[in-house]
Design a protein around this motif. Structure first.
Motif, PDB file in Angstrom:
ATOM      1  N   TRP A  55       0.841  -1.204   0.000  1.00 58.97           N
ATOM      2  CA  TRP A  55       0.000   0.000   0.000  1.00 58.97           C
ATOM      3  C   TRP A  55       0.877   1.256   0.000  1.00 58.97           C
ATOM      4  O   TRP A  55       0.611   2.205  -0.733  1.00 58.97           O
ATOM      5  CB  TRP A  55      -0.935  -0.004   1.205  1.00 58.97           C
ATOM      6  N   ALA A  56       1.929   1.266   0.800  1.00 55.02           N
ATOM      7  CA  ALA A  56       2.848   2.407   0.836  1.00 55.02           C
ATOM      8  C   ALA A  56       3.521   2.598  -0.521  1.00 55.02           C
ATOM      9  O   ALA A  56       3.683   3.733  -0.983  1.00 55.02           O
ATOM     10  CB  ALA A  56       3.890   2.222   1.935  1.00 55.02           C
ATOM     11  N   ALA A  57       3.898   1.502  -1.172  1.00 49.46           N
ATOM     12  CA  ALA A  57       4.510   1.597  -2.501  1.00 49.46           C
ATOM     13  C   ALA A  57       3.506   2.148  -3.512  1.00 49.46           C
ATOM     14  O   ALA A  57       3.865   2.979  -4.360  1.00 49.46           O
ATOM     15  CB  ALA A  57       5.017   0.228  -2.950  1.00 49.46           C
ATOM     16  N   PHE A  58       2.260   1.721  -3.437  1.00 52.35           N
ATOM     17  CA  PHE A  58       1.204   2.242  -4.310  1.00 52.35           C
ATOM     18  C   PHE A  58       1.052   3.755  -4.117  1.00 52.35           C
ATOM     19  O   PHE A  58       1.017   4.519  -5.083  1.00 52.35           O
ATOM     20  CB  PHE A  58      -0.117   1.519  -4.033  1.00 52.35           C
ATOM     21  N   LEU A  59       0.954   4.181  -2.856  1.00 49.16           N
ATOM     22  CA  LEU A  59       0.798   5.616  -2.581  1.00 49.16           C
ATOM     23  C   LEU A  59       1.988   6.413  -3.086  1.00 49.16           C
ATOM     24  O   LEU A  59       1.821   7.499  -3.651  1.00 49.16           O
ATOM     25  CB  LEU A  59       0.599   5.852  -1.080  1.00 49.16           C
ATOM     26  N   ALA A  60       3.197   5.889  -2.897  1.00 51.81           N
ATOM     27  CA  ALA A  60       4.388   6.589  -3.365  1.00 51.81           C
ATOM     28  C   ALA A  60       4.353   6.726  -4.885  1.00 51.81           C
ATOM     29  O   ALA A  60       4.719   7.775  -5.428  1.00 51.81           O
ATOM     30  CB  ALA A  60       5.651   5.843  -2.930  1.00 51.81           C
ATOM     31  N   THR A  61       3.901   5.693  -5.567  1.00 53.38           N
ATOM     32  CA  THR A  61       3.803   5.743  -7.031  1.00 53.38           C
ATOM     33  C   THR A  61       2.773   6.778  -7.467  1.00 53.38           C
ATOM     34  O   THR A  61       3.027   7.583  -8.365  1.00 53.38           O
ATOM     35  CB  THR A  61       3.445   4.360  -7.596  1.00 53.38           C
ATOM     36  N   VAL A  62       1.619   6.773  -6.809  1.00 54.44           N
ATOM     37  CA  VAL A  62       0.573   7.736  -7.149  1.00 54.44           C
ATOM     38  C   VAL A  62       1.052   9.164  -6.920  1.00 54.44           C
ATOM     39  O   VAL A  62       0.763  10.065  -7.706  1.00 54.44           O
ATOM     40  CB  VAL A  62      -0.706   7.452  -6.327  1.00 54.44           C
ATOM     41  N   LYS A  63       1.814   9.368  -5.861  1.00 49.10           N
ATOM     42  CA  LYS A  63       2.333  10.700  -5.539  1.00 49.10           C
ATOM     43  C   LYS A  63       3.537  11.082  -6.380  1.00 49.10           C
ATOM     44  O   LYS A  63       4.022  12.202  -6.314  1.00 49.10           O
ATOM     45  CB  LYS A  63       2.708  10.766  -4.057  1.00 49.10           C
ATOM     46  N   GLY A  64       4.072  10.125  -7.168  1.00 46.46           N
ATOM     47  CA  GLY A  64       5.217  10.410  -8.006  1.00 46.46           C
ATOM     48  C   GLY A  64       6.536  10.325  -7.261  1.00 46.46           C
ATOM     49  O   GLY A  64       7.554  10.825  -7.733  1.00 46.46           O
ATOM     50  N   GLU A  65       6.539   9.699  -6.100  1.00 47.04           N
ATOM     51  CA  GLU A  65       7.761   9.538  -5.315  1.00 47.04           C
ATOM     52  C   GLU A  65       8.452   8.241  -5.732  1.00 47.04           C
ATOM     53  O   GLU A  65       7.798   7.287  -6.114  1.00 47.04           O
ATOM     54  CB  GLU A  65       7.431   9.477  -3.822  1.00 47.04           C
ATOM     55  N   VAL A  66       9.737   8.223  -5.612  1.00 50.28           N
ATOM     56  CA  VAL A  66      10.482   7.000  -5.903  1.00 50.28           C
ATOM     57  C   VAL A  66      10.646   6.226  -4.625  1.00 50.28           C
ATOM     58  O   VAL A  66      11.014   6.793  -3.600  1.00 50.28           O
ATOM     59  CB  VAL A  66      11.867   7.344  -6.503  1.00 50.28           C
ATOM     60  N   ARG A  67      10.383   4.926  -4.660  1.00 51.78           N
ATOM     61  CA  ARG A  67      10.556   4.056  -3.478  1.00 51.78           C
ATOM     62  C   ARG A  67      11.551   2.998  -3.805  1.00 51.78           C
ATOM     63  O   ARG A  67      11.587   2.438  -4.811  1.00 51.78           O
ATOM     64  CB  ARG A  67       9.243   3.407  -3.092  1.00 51.78           C
TER      65      ARG A  67
END
Length: 67
Positions: A55-67
């Motif tokens: 879920w955190a990876a999904f949110l980071a992707t949606v926000k345009g952040e690199v994880r």
């Protein structure tokens, strides 16, 4: 398969909600390692349950952040 009892879950709307009652995603806190998600238009309908890390990876992707 694990079944969660979400009948007493405290749901909160996405911070990206427009403030109305439509097109909102709600999540429930208090389930260590899991993130229950539901559609606010269908609160009695099914909820999807994601692992906290995906879920955190999904949110980071949606926000345009690199994880």
């Amino acid at each position: 398969m694990v079944t969660l009892d979400l009948s007493t879950a405290a749901w909160r709307k996405s911070s990206y909600s427009d403030g109305g009652d439509s097109n909102c995603v709600e999540v429930a806190d208090g389930y260590p390692g899991l993130v229950p998600v539901r559609d606010s238009k269908a609160p009695q309908g099914p909820a999807l349950v994601f692992g906290a890390e995906p879920w955190a990876a999904f949110l980071a992707t949606v926000k345009g952040e690199v994880r």
